[in-house]
Design an enzyme around this catalytic site. Structure first.
Site, PDB file in Angstrom:
ATOM      1  N   ASN A   1       0.847  -1.184   0.000  1.00 27.89           N
ATOM      2  CA  ASN A   1       0.000   0.000   0.000  1.00 27.89           C
ATOM      3  C   ASN A   1       0.896   1.253   0.000  1.00 27.89           C
ATOM      4  O   ASN A   1       1.621   1.516   0.958  1.00 27.89           O
ATOM      5  CB  ASN A   1      -0.862  -0.085   1.276  1.00 27.89           C
ATOM      6  CG  ASN A   1      -1.750   1.120   1.468  1.00 27.89           C
ATOM      7  OD1 ASN A   1      -1.422   2.222   1.048  1.00 27.89           O
ATOM      8  ND2 ASN A   1      -2.857   0.899   2.139  1.00 27.89           N
ATOM      9  N   ALA A   2       0.838   2.019  -1.105  1.00 27.82           N
ATOM     10  CA  ALA A   2       1.729   3.175  -1.255  1.00 27.82           C
ATOM     11  C   ALA A   2       1.471   4.209  -0.153  1.00 27.82           C
ATOM     12  O   ALA A   2       2.399   4.873   0.313  1.00 27.82           O
ATOM     13  CB  ALA A   2       1.532   3.806  -2.626  1.00 27.82           C
ATOM     14  N   GLY A   3       0.218   4.328   0.293  1.00 31.52           N
ATOM     15  CA  GLY A   3      -0.134   5.294   1.343  1.00 31.52           C
ATOM     16  C   GLY A   3       0.555   4.947   2.649  1.00 31.52           C
ATOM     17  O   GLY A   3       1.083   5.812   3.343  1.00 31.52           O
TER      18      GLY A   3
ATOM     19  N   ASP B   1       0.196  -4.606  11.973  1.00 34.07           N
ATOM     20  CA  ASP B   1      -1.118  -5.226  11.908  1.00 34.07           C
ATOM     21  C   ASP B   1      -1.990  -4.514  12.928  1.00 34.07           C
ATOM     22  O   ASP B   1      -1.509  -4.164  14.010  1.00 34.07           O
ATOM     23  CB  ASP B   1      -1.036  -6.727  12.218  1.00 34.07           C
ATOM     24  CG  ASP B   1      -2.253  -7.454  11.663  1.00 34.07           C
ATOM     25  OD1 ASP B   1      -2.570  -7.243  10.476  1.00 34.07           O
ATOM     26  OD2 ASP B   1      -2.896  -8.222  12.397  1.00 34.07           O
TER      27      ASP B   1
ATOM     28  N   PHE C   1     -10.968   6.579   8.317  1.00 33.09           N
ATOM     29  CA  PHE C   1     -11.333   5.398   7.537  1.00 33.09           C
ATOM     30  C   PHE C   1     -11.849   4.303   8.488  1.00 33.09           C
ATOM     31  O   PHE C   1     -11.863   4.472   9.709  1.00 33.09           O
ATOM     32  CB  PHE C   1     -10.116   4.892   6.741  1.00 33.09           C
ATOM     33  CG  PHE C   1      -9.019   4.313   7.611  1.00 33.09           C
ATOM     34  CD1 PHE C   1      -8.157   5.137   8.309  1.00 33.09           C
ATOM     35  CD2 PHE C   1      -8.870   2.931   7.759  1.00 33.09           C
ATOM     36  CE1 PHE C   1      -7.168   4.604   9.127  1.00 33.09           C
ATOM     37  CE2 PHE C   1      -7.876   2.392   8.564  1.00 33.09           C
ATOM     38  CZ  PHE C   1      -7.023   3.247   9.256  1.00 33.09           C
TER      39      PHE C   1
ATOM     40  N   TYR D   1     -13.376   1.933  10.965  1.00 34.82           N
ATOM     41  CA  TYR D   1     -14.339   2.058  12.061  1.00 34.82           C
ATOM     42  C   TYR D   1     -14.270   3.420  12.772  1.00 34.82           C
ATOM     43  O   TYR D   1     -14.868   3.592  13.831  1.00 34.82           O
ATOM     44  CB  TYR D   1     -14.091   0.945  13.089  1.00 34.82           C
ATOM     45  CG  TYR D   1     -14.354  -0.464  12.597  1.00 34.82           C
ATOM     46  CD1 TYR D   1     -15.463  -1.190  13.048  1.00 34.82           C
ATOM     47  CD2 TYR D   1     -13.506  -1.086  11.693  1.00 34.82           C
ATOM     48  CE1 TYR D   1     -15.702  -2.492  12.623  1.00 34.82           C
ATOM     49  CE2 TYR D   1     -13.731  -2.394  11.249  1.00 34.82           C
ATOM     50  CZ  TYR D   1     -14.839  -3.082  11.715  1.00 34.82           C
ATOM     51  OH  TYR D   1     -15.069  -4.363  11.281  1.00 34.82           O
TER      52      TYR D   1
HETATM   53  P1  IMP Z   1      -4.599  -3.706   8.663  1.00 33.26           P
HETATM   54  O1  IMP Z   1      -3.692  -3.629   9.837  1.00 33.26           O
HETATM   55  O2  IMP Z   1      -4.186  -2.789   7.561  1.00 33.26           O
HETATM   56  O3  IMP Z   1      -4.861  -5.130   8.239  1.00 33.26           O
HETATM   57  O4  IMP Z   1      -6.005  -3.122   9.130  1.00 33.26           O
HETATM   58  C1  IMP Z   1      -6.976  -3.839   9.807  1.00 33.26           C
HETATM   59  C2  IMP Z   1      -8.273  -3.089   9.864  1.00 33.26           C
HETATM   60  O5  IMP Z   1      -8.390  -2.479  11.137  1.00 33.26           O
HETATM   61  C3  IMP Z   1      -8.419  -1.964   8.881  1.00 33.26           C
HETATM   62  O6  IMP Z   1      -8.891  -2.417   7.656  1.00 33.26           O
HETATM   63  C4  IMP Z   1      -9.443  -1.060   9.587  1.00 33.26           C
HETATM   64  O7  IMP Z   1     -10.729  -1.480   9.365  1.00 33.26           O
HETATM   65  C5  IMP Z   1      -9.166  -1.302  11.044  1.00 33.26           C
HETATM   66  N1  IMP Z   1      -8.391  -0.182  11.550  1.00 33.26           N
HETATM   67  C6  IMP Z   1      -7.079  -0.173  11.855  1.00 33.26           C
HETATM   68  N2  IMP Z   1      -6.689   1.045  12.268  1.00 33.26           N
HETATM   69  C7  IMP Z   1      -7.809   1.812  12.200  1.00 33.26           C
HETATM   70  C8  IMP Z   1      -8.042   3.185  12.473  1.00 33.26           C
HETATM   71  O8  IMP Z   1      -7.151   3.972  12.855  1.00 33.26           O
HETATM   72  N3  IMP Z   1      -9.296   3.606  12.276  1.00 33.26           N
HETATM   73  C9  IMP Z   1     -10.293   2.825  11.851  1.00 33.26           C
HETATM   74  N4  IMP Z   1     -10.135   1.550  11.566  1.00 33.26           N
HETATM   75  C10 IMP Z   1      -8.893   1.040  11.750  1.00 33.26           C
END
Ligand code: IMP
Length: 209
Positions: free
Chosen positions: A16-18, A75, A166, A168
């Protein structure tokens, strides 16, 4: 004593570039140059862990072994106390539409509604405490590793509020606040988020002194 990063380039285990941009900016002041696993065409390993630590380590180890360089992975997810920590490592999966729910993809409003529905089934006076967790894992090609865990404590509100952020964010009210994360501007959220907490711990151990 925990191993410290040297002058080698650090691989960020993301496609993910972001995320690369955000993590690169946090590490640049410490003289670390970053490259993404995606730009090295490293495969994304399946996240089969039962915990954030296991999944972050799976990603960091795969990138370190594939590149021969130290690697950093993260994660994260939402853990709701009354739901025994769920959705936890399945936070993103709960947003994945089933075939009968519409076109393939993620629907965060559906996911927030799922969490809320489960809480309401437990009764109107149920404890709405929760936290966002973020685990950062550093892995070296020889197998050594270090893990840093950050948290943002809060409660769940309903209905969702706010348009920023983004996932939740519209239902998460950080401790001591009235606004949801989606009503915080990004800089303000980043100063109190689970990711900020995990990075502060990494920076304190890897770069202090
Ligand atoms: P991953 O660590 O990129 O796999 O993210 C797991 C999931 O946790 C994301 O897709 C979001 O739904 C949720 N998540 C992680 N951090 C946040 C945040 O700061 N705000 C809202 N949702 C989050």
């Amino acid at each position: 004593m925990t191993r410290r990063l040297g002058s080698e380039t650090l691989v960020i285990a993301t496609h993910n570039a972001g995320k690369l941009k955000e993590i690169g900016a946090l590490l640049a002041p410490h003289g670390v140059s970053c490259i993404s696993a995606g730009s090295l065409s490293l495969p994304e390993p399946p996240e089969t862990g039962q915990t954030f630590v296991e999944n972050a380590l799976i990603k960091a180890r795969a990138a370190a072994q594939g590149s021969g360089l130290p690697a950093l992975a993260d994660d994260s997810g939402l853990c709701v106390d009354a739901l025994a920590g769920r959705p936890g490592v399945y936070t993103a999966d709960w947003a994945e539409r089933q075939w009968f729910e519409g076109p393939p993809g993620r629907d965060w409003y559906m996911a927030m509604g799922k969490v809320e529905g489960m809480l309401q089934e437990l009764g109107a006076s149920i404890d709405r405490s929760c936290h966002f967790a973020c685990v950062l894992a550093l892995a070296w090609p020889d197998g050594e590793h270090a893990v840093y865990e950050g948290r943002a404590l809060g409660t769940l509100t309903w209905p969702p509020r706010g348009t920023l952020g983004f996932g939740y964010d519209p239902v998460f009210v950080p401790l001591g606040e009235k606004r949801t994360f989606a009503e915080h501007d990004p800089a303000e959220k980043h100063s109190i988020s689970h990711r900020a907490d995990a990075f502060a711990k990494l920076v304190a151990e890897q770069f202090a002194g």
